[in-house]
Design an enzyme around this catalytic site. Structure first.
Site, PDB file in Angstrom:
ATOM      1  N   ASN A 136       0.808  -0.326   6.134  1.00 21.19           N
ATOM      2  CA  ASN A 136       1.153  -1.136   4.964  1.00 21.19           C
ATOM      3  C   ASN A 136       1.781  -2.410   5.504  1.00 21.19           C
ATOM      4  OD1 ASN A 136       1.976  -2.229   2.554  1.00 21.19           O
ATOM      5  ND2 ASN A 136       3.838  -0.988   2.422  1.00 21.19           N
ATOM      6  N   GLY A 137       1.227  -3.567   5.125  1.00 26.51           N
ATOM      7  CA  GLY A 137       1.804  -4.832   5.592  1.00 26.51           C
ATOM      8  C   GLY A 137       0.705  -5.783   6.033  1.00 26.51           C
ATOM      9  N   ARG A 174       1.543   1.598  -5.893  1.00 22.59           N
ATOM     10  CA  ARG A 174       1.719   0.638  -4.792  1.00 22.59           C
ATOM     11  C   ARG A 174       0.398   0.005  -4.361  1.00 22.59           C
ATOM     12  NH1 ARG A 174       6.329   0.606  -2.019  1.00 22.59           N
ATOM     13  NH2 ARG A 174       5.233  -0.201  -0.215  1.00 22.59           N
ATOM     14  N   TRP A 196      -3.882  -1.644  -1.183  1.00 18.67           N
ATOM     15  CA  TRP A 196      -3.881  -2.871  -1.984  1.00 18.67           C
ATOM     16  C   TRP A 196      -4.330  -3.944  -1.020  1.00 18.67           C
ATOM     17  CZ3 TRP A 196      -3.375  -3.801  -7.056  1.00 18.67           C
ATOM     18  CH2 TRP A 196      -3.206  -5.115  -7.462  1.00 18.67           C
ATOM     19  N   GLU A 229       7.382 -21.011 -19.579  1.00 13.40           N
ATOM     20  CA  GLU A 229       7.311 -19.652 -19.007  1.00 13.40           C
ATOM     21  C   GLU A 229       8.493 -18.818 -19.479  1.00 13.40           C
ATOM     22  OE1 GLU A 229       5.192 -17.896 -17.845  1.00 13.40           O
ATOM     23  OE2 GLU A 229       6.269 -16.243 -16.898  1.00 13.40           O
ATOM     24  N   LYS A 280       8.278 -15.243 -21.622  1.00 13.41           N
ATOM     25  CA  LYS A 280       8.928 -14.002 -21.178  1.00 13.41           C
ATOM     26  C   LYS A 280       9.757 -13.387 -22.302  1.00 13.41           C
ATOM     27  CE  LYS A 280       7.062 -13.054 -18.291  1.00 13.41           C
ATOM     28  NZ  LYS A 280       6.029 -14.033 -18.174  1.00 13.41           N
ATOM     29  N   CYS A 307       0.857  -1.183   0.000  1.00 12.86           N
ATOM     30  CA  CYS A 307       0.000   0.000   0.000  1.00 12.86           C
ATOM     31  C   CYS A 307       0.899   1.240   0.000  1.00 12.86           C
ATOM     32  CB  CYS A 307      -0.865   0.022   1.253  1.00 12.86           C
ATOM     33  SG  CYS A 307      -1.827  -1.473   1.479  1.00 12.86           S
ATOM     34  N   HIS A 352      10.877 -35.589 -32.621  1.00 10.68           N
ATOM     35  CA  HIS A 352       9.600 -35.737 -33.346  1.00 10.68           C
ATOM     36  C   HIS A 352       9.319 -34.533 -34.230  1.00 10.68           C
ATOM     37  CE1 HIS A 352       8.738 -39.352 -31.097  1.00 10.68           C
ATOM     38  NE2 HIS A 352       9.113 -38.719 -30.004  1.00 10.68           N
ATOM     39  N   LYS A 364      -1.774  -5.371 -19.790  1.00  7.79           N
ATOM     40  CA  LYS A 364      -1.492  -6.040 -18.512  1.00  7.79           C
ATOM     41  C   LYS A 364      -2.635  -6.987 -18.135  1.00  7.79           C
ATOM     42  CE  LYS A 364       0.517  -7.262 -14.823  1.00  7.79           C
ATOM     43  NZ  LYS A 364       1.587  -8.276 -14.978  1.00  7.79           N
ATOM     44  N   GLU A 381       7.506 -12.157 -25.327  1.00 10.52           N
ATOM     45  CA  GLU A 381       6.572 -11.030 -25.171  1.00 10.52           C
ATOM     46  C   GLU A 381       7.270  -9.702 -24.931  1.00 10.52           C
ATOM     47  OE1 GLU A 381       3.860 -10.908 -21.841  1.00 10.52           O
ATOM     48  OE2 GLU A 381       5.195 -12.130 -20.645  1.00 10.52           O
TER      49      GLU A 381
HETATM   50  C1  AGP Z   1       2.377 -12.875 -18.818  1.00 15.14           C
HETATM   51  O1  AGP Z   1       3.665 -12.297 -18.769  1.00 15.14           O
HETATM   52  C2  AGP Z   1       1.436 -12.099 -19.694  1.00 15.14           C
HETATM   53  N1  AGP Z   1       1.362 -10.753 -19.336  1.00 15.14           N
HETATM   54  C3  AGP Z   1       0.077 -12.771 -19.844  1.00 15.14           C
HETATM   55  O2  AGP Z   1       0.294 -14.035 -20.421  1.00 15.14           O
HETATM   56  C4  AGP Z   1      -0.738 -12.988 -18.544  1.00 15.14           C
HETATM   57  O3  AGP Z   1      -0.100 -13.948 -17.745  1.00 15.14           O
HETATM   58  C5  AGP Z   1      -2.130 -13.501 -18.925  1.00 15.14           C
HETATM   59  O4  AGP Z   1      -2.778 -12.489 -19.671  1.00 15.14           O
HETATM   60  C6  AGP Z   1      -2.996 -13.873 -17.713  1.00 15.14           C
HETATM   61  O5  AGP Z   1      -3.226 -12.740 -16.934  1.00 15.14           O
HETATM   62  P1  AGP Z   1      -3.895 -12.934 -15.478  1.00 15.14           P
HETATM   63  O6  AGP Z   1      -2.934 -13.757 -14.670  1.00 15.14           O
HETATM   64  O7  AGP Z   1      -4.080 -11.551 -14.945  1.00 15.14           O
HETATM   65  O8  AGP Z   1      -5.211 -13.655 -15.675  1.00 15.14           O
END
Ligand code: AGP
Length: 609
Positions: free
Chosen positions: A100-101, A27, A74, A482, A486, A2, A505, A604, A489
């Site tokens: 905050n905490g 935050r 938050w 994963e 990273k 927060c 394969h 996001k 993207e």
């Molecule tokens: C991950 O780095 C991406 N930004 C994206 O794949 C994200 O994980 C996905 O859109 C799911 O988002 P969420 O966890 O908020 O549901």
């Protein structure tokens, strides 16, 4: 996480409080509030929603007070609402506090205070602090604060204000940041430097266990016993934008480095003090409940989906219940075999991903029991699911998910072990062993973060390749997925992850001289097979970067470079193996001059189908 602000001086407090909270909105931003003392009484205004909602409520209100505190929230305990927004007060409104905490022992303290006749108005852990100081106050403000700190357990940065002491603010710091800004005839308090940098660059950065008694012309720092502490003034050289990122160049790098604390916070209150059990009190499941479940579905998108793959491994390995993992965008149209004996777990950092929310609704429509794993209290997915467990990673600003992923992994591990202990599919001895290793993870993540130079070198050397492959077996494959996402993207390199056993394969056709292959080899149970796959790609002259556990003296014979991570149980090592992959993606994106925090075409939170 927060945002906290405080002001005491010779000017109106409100403008600084609102400006400071604006600078700290990153935050936390689900609700906000301020309290100002204007020589007669304390004025408090709070509002759910973004800071603008609070500002709207304050329009036309004259606030002349020269002392005040503020907070942008938050939520961790208690959903976002006007009542749960900070500041909080004692029964008579004589003491006001922002926090905050996480106060880990707030429930027993609250019960004891209620038994003594205190009446509470919120669901938060923080409100306990306001009633405790009411209990302990006997005329000495600082002594009462010290008495409160002796009673509470957990992490906190706290600021206290009282109409009984209109010339004083008192703040205390433990595990969460707090700075005091030194002005001329005025002083400032904030969670973070961005809130005060426009007023002063002379600061005291509080350390754990320190208390600051702040008046307009003086700041006294003591320890928890009241003994004076000699503090050096820290001159802030950052510009405002850098300060918001805590001095890091990007939010993504800040959030990668927040992972030790985010993982520690997510574990807090969920492991029995004697290390014997996982205690997910928010679920309160029984063996009978689990005996009524014959299948688990884990449904999510993107990084959350990758965390779900690891979660599948954990639940099947430990709790011995069949688990299917599905992409939310596929699940919802697959006519899935789901009924009242199915537990559907949806994972979502934002709690707002439309495909995941739709999949959750489809699961409920078909009679499934539903559990949400999310980072946002009060989010749509949190409210839709039958039950919710939260990661406590704090706001994640960068589009590329990092601390959300590792906190999702730790929460899925704890959930799997919690289920296993209810079903007695893991011995007490094995549970204790795993919990002991679990507690070491935050420090091991810190260790993994401590030497980034080799990763920067790899990023500079291979950052202009247009194709990169990630390979691994078992959990290494899940982490490879994963890692590839990273890199893809944020650097726009075409990165793909493959199960090592799949290379022959088809994919092997793409392995040509010089192509970089990131080979994860942390899973001891399939290590030999992984080495043979590494030999396959080396035979085609690929450049192989190995990710291995400390102490592995073999892998160096087969790869071009190695990045080691601390050794631990192969179930937990994904939490460490992912860190160099996050950093590799970050530095590759820097090398290519990409917009790390806001990559092209991406958002996001994907709140559209
Ligand atoms: C991950 O780095 C991406 N930004 C994206 O794949 C994200 O994980 C996905 O859109 C799911 O988002 P969420 O966890 O908020 O549901």
């Amino acid at each position: 996480m927060c945002g906290i602000v405080g002001y005491i001086g010779n000017k109106s407090a409100a403008p600084f409080l609102l400006d400071g909270l604006t600078k700290l909105e990153y935050r936390g931003y689900d609700s906000a509030g301020i309290a100002v003392f204007d020589a007669h009484d304390v004025f408090i205004e709070k509002s759910v929603g973004r800071l603008d909602a609070l500002k709207e409520k304050l329009k036309g209100v004259t606030l002349d007070g020269v002392i005040g505190i503020g907070h942008t929230r938050w939520a961790t305990h208690g959903r976002p609402s006007d009542q749960n927004a900070h500041p909080h007060t004692d029964c008579n409104g004589e003491f006001v506090v922002v926090h905050n905490g996480i106060i880990e022992n707030f429930m027993p303290l609250k019960e004891a205070l209620i038994a003594k006749g205190h009446h509470f108005t919120s669901e938060t852990d923080t409100e306990v602090v306001a009633h405790l100081i009411e209990e302990f106050y006997e005329g000495d403000f600082a002594a009462a604060v010290r008495a409160v700190l002796k009673k509470i357990e957990g992490s906190y940065s706290l600021v206290f204000m009282s109409e009984k002491h209109p010339d004083t603010l008192i703040c205390a710091k433990q595990d969460n940041p707090l700075v005091v800004g030194l002005g001329d005839g005025e002083n400032f308090i904030a969670s973070d430097i961005p809130a005060i940098i426009s007023r002063t660059r002379r600061t005291y950065i509080l350390n754990d266990g320190e208390i600051a008694i702040v008046k307009k012309d003086s700041v006294e720092i003591t320890d928890r016993e009241g003994k004076p502490v000699d503090k050096k003034i820290f001159h802030v050289s950052w510009n405002a934008e850098a300060a918001e990122k805590g001095g890091y160049e990007h939010f993504m790098l800040k959030e990668i480095n927040e992972q030790p604390k985010a993982v520690r916070d997510t574990m807090s209150k969920r492991v029995a003090k004697d290390g014997s059990r996982i205690t997910l009190d928010e679920l309160n499941w029984s063996k009978e409940f689990l005996d009524g479940i014959d299948k688990v579905y884990i449904v999510a998108c993107g990084t959350a989906y990758h965390a779900g793959l690891v979660g599948k491994f954990y639940i099947e390995k430990l709790a011995r219940i069949l688990v299917e993992v599905d992409l939310a965008s596929e699940f919802r149209y697959r006519d899935p075999i789901v009924d009242e004996k199915t537990l559907v777990i949806v994972i979502s950092q934002s709690g707002e991903t439309s495909d995941t929310l739709a999949a959750l609704k489809e699961a409920k429509r078909r009679g499934a029991r539903t559990l949400a794993v999310t980072n946002v209290v009060g989010s749509s997915i949190a409210r839709e699911a039958d039950q919710v467990v939260h990661t406590w990673a704090g706001p994640e600003i960068a589009v590329a998910s990092t601390k959300a992923y590792t906190t999702q992994l730790i929460l899925m591990f704890m959930l799997a072990l919690y289920m296993a202990q209810l079903r007695s599919t893991v011995s007490d001895e094995r549970a204790r062993e795993l919990i002991g290793l679990l507690k070491k993870i935050p420090a091991q993540i810190s260790e993994t973060l401590s030497d980034v130079e080799p990763i920067k070198t790899f990023a500079r050397r291979y950052g202009f390749n247009e194709d990169v492959f990630y390979i691994g077996r078992s959990l290494d494959y899940d982490v490879a997925l994963e890692g590839a996402l990273k890199l893809k993207e944020i650097s726009y390199i075409h990165a793909e992850a493959y199960a090592s056993g799949e290379l022959k394969h088809g994919t092997l056709a793409l392995i040509v001289e010089g192509v970089p292959v990131i080979a994860l080899a942390t899973q001891k149970s399939v290590y030999e097979k992984t080495i043979s796959n590494i030999k396959e790609v080396k035979a085609r002259d690929a450049v192989v970067i190995g990710i291995a556990a400390d102490g592995d003296e073999e892998i160096g014979k087969f790869v071009d470079h190695v990045m080691f991570v601390p050794d631990t149980d192969e179930l937990l090592i994904p939490l460490l193996a992912v860190v160099p992959l996050q950093l590799l993606a970050y530095y590759a994106a820097i090398t290519r001059g990409c917009d790390v925090d806001k990559p092209r075409n991406l958002a996001k939170s994907v709140t559209v189908e």
